[in-house]
Design a protein around this motif. Structure first.
Motif, mmCIF file in Angstrom:
data_model
loop_
_atom_site.group_PDB
_atom_site.id
_atom_site.type_symbol
_atom_site.label_atom_id
_atom_site.label_comp_id
_atom_site.label_asym_id
_atom_site.label_seq_id
_atom_site.Cartn_x
_atom_site.Cartn_y
_atom_site.Cartn_z
ATOM 1 N N GLN A 114 61.484 1.455 -72.516
ATOM 2 C CA GLN A 114 60.684 0.351 -71.975
ATOM 3 C C GLN A 114 61.461 -0.962 -71.942
ATOM 4 O OE1 GLN A 114 57.864 0.645 -70.417
ATOM 5 N NE2 GLN A 114 57.731 2.832 -70.880
ATOM 6 N N SER A 115 62.482 -1.099 -72.798
ATOM 7 C CA SER A 115 63.222 -2.360 -72.864
ATOM 8 C C SER A 115 64.367 -2.426 -71.857
ATOM 9 C CB SER A 115 63.781 -2.567 -74.273
ATOM 10 O OG SER A 115 64.760 -1.580 -74.573
ATOM 11 N N LEU A 116 64.712 -1.303 -71.222
ATOM 12 C CA LEU A 116 65.821 -1.293 -70.274
ATOM 13 C C LEU A 116 65.469 -2.078 -69.012
ATOM 14 C CD1 LEU A 116 66.909 2.454 -70.550
ATOM 15 C CD2 LEU A 116 68.097 0.477 -71.473
ATOM 16 N N THR A 117 66.487 -2.739 -68.444
ATOM 17 C CA THR A 117 66.256 -3.522 -67.229
ATOM 18 C C THR A 117 66.360 -2.666 -65.968
ATOM 19 O OG1 THR A 117 68.602 -4.135 -67.244
ATOM 20 C CG2 THR A 117 67.049 -5.681 -68.250
ATOM 21 N N ASP A 118 66.942 -1.467 -66.070
ATOM 22 C CA ASP A 118 66.938 -0.528 -64.944
ATOM 23 C C ASP A 118 65.636 0.252 -64.948
ATOM 24 O OD1 ASP A 118 69.448 -1.280 -64.162
ATOM 25 O OD2 ASP A 118 70.468 0.374 -65.163
ATOM 26 N N GLY A 119 65.152 0.573 -63.762
ATOM 27 C CA GLY A 119 63.958 1.411 -63.669
ATOM 28 C C GLY A 119 64.257 2.830 -64.115
ATOM 29 N N ILE A 120 63.388 3.390 -64.946
ATOM 30 C CA ILE A 120 63.540 4.772 -65.432
ATOM 31 C C ILE A 120 62.227 5.507 -65.193
ATOM 32 C CG2 ILE A 120 64.056 6.265 -67.415
ATOM 33 C CD1 ILE A 120 66.380 4.479 -66.894
ATOM 34 N N HIS A 121 62.311 6.682 -64.564
ATOM 35 C CA HIS A 121 61.135 7.547 -64.518
ATOM 36 C C HIS A 121 61.604 8.999 -64.498
ATOM 37 C CE1 HIS A 121 62.172 6.902 -60.291
ATOM 38 N NE2 HIS A 121 61.433 7.930 -59.944
ATOM 39 N N ALA A 122 60.760 9.884 -65.016
ATOM 40 C CA ALA A 122 61.128 11.289 -65.148
ATOM 41 C C ALA A 122 59.925 12.164 -64.831
ATOM 42 C CB ALA A 122 61.653 11.587 -66.553
ATOM 43 N N ALA A 123 60.212 13.331 -64.261
ATOM 44 C CA ALA A 123 59.153 14.284 -63.909
ATOM 45 C C ALA A 123 59.427 15.617 -64.595
ATOM 46 C CB ALA A 123 59.091 14.473 -62.401
ATOM 47 N N ASP A 124 58.339 16.322 -64.967
ATOM 48 C CA ASP A 124 58.501 17.651 -65.551
ATOM 49 C C ASP A 124 58.584 18.691 -64.432
ATOM 50 O OD1 ASP A 124 55.913 18.073 -64.637
ATOM 51 O OD2 ASP A 124 54.990 17.888 -66.612
ATOM 52 N N LEU A 125 58.627 19.966 -64.795
ATOM 53 C CA LEU A 125 58.828 21.023 -63.806
ATOM 54 C C LEU A 125 57.633 21.200 -62.879
ATOM 55 C CD1 LEU A 125 60.685 23.699 -65.975
ATOM 56 C CD2 LEU A 125 61.652 22.063 -64.357
ATOM 57 N N SER A 126 56.482 20.670 -63.262
ATOM 58 C CA SER A 126 55.317 20.732 -62.373
ATOM 59 C C SER A 126 55.304 19.570 -61.382
ATOM 60 C CB SER A 126 54.019 20.724 -63.195
ATOM 61 O OG SER A 126 53.815 19.445 -63.789
ATOM 62 N N GLY A 127 56.307 18.659 -61.515
ATOM 63 C CA GLY A 127 56.371 17.518 -60.613
ATOM 64 C C GLY A 127 55.535 16.344 -61.053
ATOM 65 N N ARG A 128 55.047 16.376 -62.290
ATOM 66 C CA ARG A 128 54.241 15.268 -62.811
ATOM 67 C C ARG A 128 55.130 14.249 -63.519
ATOM 68 N NH1 ARG A 128 48.826 16.239 -62.571
ATOM 69 N NH2 ARG A 128 48.229 18.403 -62.166
ATOM 70 N N ILE A 129 54.855 12.968 -63.326
ATOM 71 C CA ILE A 129 55.622 11.897 -63.961
ATOM 72 C C ILE A 129 55.257 11.834 -65.441
ATOM 73 C CG2 ILE A 129 56.107 9.425 -63.996
ATOM 74 C CD1 ILE A 129 57.162 10.773 -61.514
ATOM 75 N N ARG A 130 56.265 11.983 -66.298
ATOM 76 C CA ARG A 130 56.038 11.968 -67.748
ATOM 77 C C ARG A 130 56.618 10.711 -68.412
ATOM 78 N NH1 ARG A 130 51.858 15.130 -68.352
ATOM 79 N NH2 ARG A 130 52.224 17.294 -67.736
#
Length: 586
Positions: A114-130
């Motif tokens: 949460q403190s990083l200035t770059d955007g971070i997002h990740a998805a699981d194998l079902s394609g849901r954002i975790r």
């Protein structure tokens, strides 16, 4: 529980008994119908014959509660609730576990993301954002709660083919520094530079993650840097009003006098570079990281007829391909979302010099476009159909041998020939160790003035250590080692001692010494890298190990003569040189 549900009750008891977490079956009133041993240990021993209200076991508990709760002993717990219906009756299943170190680490990881200035997002194998951090929300205009557990297709105008997160999961290959323009479901246009990686743990694919940077902000920063370079050049050409300003102006660009050396090879390079400066052909400089390639590039510019015009430097390794293209060639309004009429580096450097640092990192598609510009002396902005004449000299650099890169198709040979009309190879510091003392004196004088100290030199122990080290970071590494030592030296110190050298520098030097083995013949001395033997036990069992030993034996037999060693091995001299480089035999 009614008799008709006894089978269910028996099944629940069996399942609960297998778990390492605390489980309890609770009715709609909050009465615990059954709890396993772990639940009882975490809360309080329960008598199965008595009805106990779960509210009495856990403070501030509600049947809808999910999150951190506490038992009567103030032990921090995690609790999750779920409902189940059996024969029109509603029951609750409570899962309780003690907060352990892993939970603390999870919270730490979350805080870091949460403190990083770059955007971070990740998805699981079902394609849901975790995973979705605040910086990503600022780029896309989403709140974290709007995104988590949602499918990629429901948030963006992507399908499974166009989503980079899903593509990486399918192909299990990383995508680095690609420009991506897309729309959110509410119609917001997003323009970013993205790198996406498969998330693999214990050889198992878990999902994919993206690191995202706002394209407009990157472009703005680079534009500012280029503008600063132009302003520096313009200020340099204006007459100074004071001696102080004259001193400042003289230091804007490096000159050949700034190259500190007594080494014969490097002095020859300087002589050649001065000749190159008087001509207008392109120059390619090859040298390891930290050898001073930009110092040579600036010196050539400062010694040339173009010295009063712009010198603009661009590091090709630090900029994504799409951004690099628009920076070099310029853009036309409407070429892409947010594009404006903007001159590229070739136009901005009119009459001056462009330094393309680490050009070996430039993608091959862009190399082809650059070659066309160099051949035609004209550039076409992105989105335009008009050619613009240009007059800019190109000095470029490689930190890897360009001829090796050509062999593996990372560097176009036609571009190499075009860029290397005049060619310089800068020797690494390990090949000019006689300069170490001279450089130490130079850097000590420089940092004496900066830090108001009066250090005279390095002591003999440090000097010996420096001469034994191979300096993989070259002059740059030596410079910052001296700076670090001078920061650590006491006020009255007159010589840099071993105790002043930072621990990581000494560790690097000692590790380097331990990893080198010397093979001497009566004609030559060869040094090879022991780490090749230690990196992988399989190497000891394979042909490469036999070849390695055979090369050493042949060199000894041939008294260090490479051509004779090649003859003994039955291979060409060129192939022998290739193997010497492959196994780091020098």
């Amino acid at each position: 529980m009614p008799n008709k549900n006894k089978d269910f009750y028996k099944t629940v008891k069996s399942i609960f008994s297998l778990s390492d977490d605390g489980f309890a079956l609770v009715d709609k009133n909050g009465d615990i119908l059954y709890s396993n041993i772990i639940f009882n240990q975490l809360l309080s021993p329960l008598n199965e014959s008595e009805k106990i209200d779960i509210h009495n076991c856990i403070k501030n508990f509600t049947l809808e509660k999910t999150g951190d709760v506490y038992n009567a002993n103030n032990t921090e717990l995690d609790i999750k609730m779920d409902t189940i219906k059996i024969s029109d009756s509603t029951y609750y299943i409570a899962c309780v576990k003690e907060k352990r170190e892993s939970n603390v680490l999870e919270n730490m990881y979350e805080a870091i993301i949460q403190s990083l200035t770059d955007g971070i997002h990740a998805a699981d194998l079902s394609g849901r954002i975790r995973i979705y951090n605040q910086a990503q929300g600022e780029i896309e205009g989403y709140e974290k709660e709007e995104v988590l557990d949602k499918k990629v297709e429901s948030l963006y105008k992507f399908d499974t083919e166009s989503s980079l997160l899903l593509k990486v999961q399918r192909e299990k290959k990383s995508i680095k520094n690609i420009r991506q323009t897309y729309y959110t479901r509410d119609g917001r246009n997003i323009d970013v530079v993205t790198s996406v990686f498969p998330l693999i743990y214990n050889d198992q694919l878990l999902g994919s993650a993206a690191i995202v940077r706002d394209y407009s902000k990157i472009y703005e920063l680079i534009e500012k840097n280029i503008e600063i370079q132009k302003n520096i050049t313009e200020n340099k050409t204006q007459p100074s009003k004071s001696n102080r300003n004259k001193k400042k102006d003289r230091s804007i660009h490096y000159n050949f006098s700034d190259i500190i050396t007594e080494d014969k090879k490097l002095l020859e390079d300087i002589s050649w570079a001065k000749l190159y400066a008087k001509n207008d052909s392109n120059v390619l400089i090859y040298g390891e990281t930290g050898t001073g390639k930009e110092l040579f590039a600036q010196s050539i510019h400062s010694f040339s007829e173009r010295k009063n015009n712009p010198f603009l430097a661009l590091n090709c390794a630090a900029i994504p391909e799409t951004l690099l293209e628009s920076l070099l060639f310029g853009t036309t309004k409407g070429a892409f979302t947010g594009a404006i009429d903007k001159a590229g580096l070739f136009e901005q450097a009119e009459g001056g010099t462009i330094f393309l640092d680490e050009i070996n990192s430039m993608p091959t598609m862009l190399q082809a476009k650059l070659l066309r510009v160099l051949e035609e002396k004209m550039v076409m902005r992105l989105g335009d159909n008009k050619y613009i004449p240009i007059d800019a000299r190109i000095i470029s650099s490689c930190n890897e041998d360009p001829r090796d890169l050509i062999k593996i198709n990372r560097f176009r040979d036609d571009l190499f020939f075009r860029l290397s009309v005049m060619y310089l190879k800068i020797p690494p510091l390990k090949e000019r160790k006689n300069d170490i003392g001279l450089l130490c004196t130079y850097f000590i004088d420089m940092y004496n003035e900066k830090y108001n100290k009066n250090i005279r030199d390095v002591d003999e122990e440090v000097r010996k250590l420096f001469y034994e080290y191979d300096w993989p970071g070259n002059v740059r590494e030596l410079r910052y080692s001296i700076e670090a030592a001078m920061n650590l030296a006491t006020e009255n110190c007159r010589y840099i001692e071993l105790s002043d050298i930072p621990g990581h520098v000494i560790n690097n030097i000692e590790a380097n010494k331990r990893s080198r083995v010397k093979v001497e013949t009566n004609k030559a001395e060869y040094i090879f890298d022991k780490e090749i033997l230690l990196k992988d036990n399989d190497i000891l069992k394979k042909i490469e190990m036999n070849e390695y030993n055979k090369i050493i034996d042949c060199l000894v037999e041939a008294n260090g003569n490479v051509a004779e060693a090649a003859r003994i091995m039955g291979i060409s001299r060129q192939k022998m040189h290739y193997r010497l480089k492959k196994y780091n035999i020098k």
